[in-house]
Design an enzyme around this catalytic site. Sequence first.
Site, short mmCIF file in Angstrom:
data_model
loop_
_atom_site.label_atom_id
_atom_site.label_comp_id
_atom_site.label_asym_id
_atom_site.label_seq_id
_atom_site.Cartn_x
_atom_site.Cartn_y
_atom_site.Cartn_z
N GLU A 183 -0.68 10.68 0.49
CA GLU A 183 -1.94 9.95 0.67
C GLU A 183 -2.11 9.46 2.10
O GLU A 183 -3.21 9.50 2.66
CB GLU A 183 -2.02 8.78 -0.30
N ASP A 208 0.86 -1.19 0.00
CA ASP A 208 0.00 0.00 0.00
C ASP A 208 0.89 1.23 0.00
O ASP A 208 1.39 1.62 1.05
CB ASP A 208 -0.91 -0.05 1.23
#
Length: 345
Positions: free
Chosen positions: A221, A187
């Site tokens: 993010e 991720d």
Amino acid sequence: MDYSYARYAAEKAAELLAIDSPSGFTESAAKWVLEAFGSLGFDAKLTQKGGVLIDLGGVDENDGLLLEAHGDTLGAMVSDIKGNGRLKITNLGGLNANNAEAENVRVYTRSGRVLEGTCQLANASVHVNKDYSSSARTFDTVEIVLDEDVNSADDTKALGIRVGDMVCFEPRTRITESGYIKSRFLDDKLSVGILLGFAKYLKDHDLTPARRTWVHVTVYEEVGHGGSASVPAGVTEAISVDMGCVGDGLACTERMVSICAKDSGGPYSYDVVGKLIAAAEAEEANYAVDIYPMYGSDVEATLRAGYDIRHGLIGAGVYASHGYERSHIDGVYQTLKVLKGYLGV
């Protein structure tokens, strides 16, 4: 699409995973991304925020598509130098002390030194600490033990370490013979690899999308505002290519692509989700539609910034999110097939 593009994507992801890049410390990773897309012949440029914007080409500039993935990861920062020379840290993003314990780290000083250490529970010897098993693991109870001869705060400061220095956790990346991909920070570096694999597919087959298509590899993010800027003119849709969640109550596995219908930020565009499902079925991709209860994405930051666009989210299935994560090259391949079908190439 040939399976070799999935292998290529996994290999490129492994290269990127070797570059430390927690939120706020992404310059080297962004440079790698810039050069990787540039080497395929695509126009790539750095944004003022430090991300990378790549033009994949396309004909219709009034119905543009933005594919978003992020190159920043979880990590930590030195918040205090303790009297015994060890480091207290504050987490960057959703790093959890429970699965940070016993991991090797690198501490980057502003003078350019990189020092090794380990994240441990304070008083970590089970033969000494009678409360070892019952102690809560938090960023108040774990510390960085430097692999240096330090016994005081002054000893540690003499090494050049200061409050605000970056603490990067070892990813321990492995791709097994059976195709599983194991690493911290899949991720979302796995998705950056996927987008590189898709770009290589376009280049190798001299394909131009019908829609003007961009990639934005964001760098904030994990702290919530990565996708809030740098949307090119003419973009009408944005799709986050991030991890697909794997766990109890969800249908996706590591060998599938997940299409997210709703997460903690609310529902994704009903129209876009429908078109993603249609693309998956047209390409005979192994997919699941799931709802993620504790998740947020770049594209939601894009909408919150005020952009008038439709949004979606897909990703290869990833197990043990924000820990030592696991996916599979099959999941990478299924994600590539959905991208191919969505763009009609």
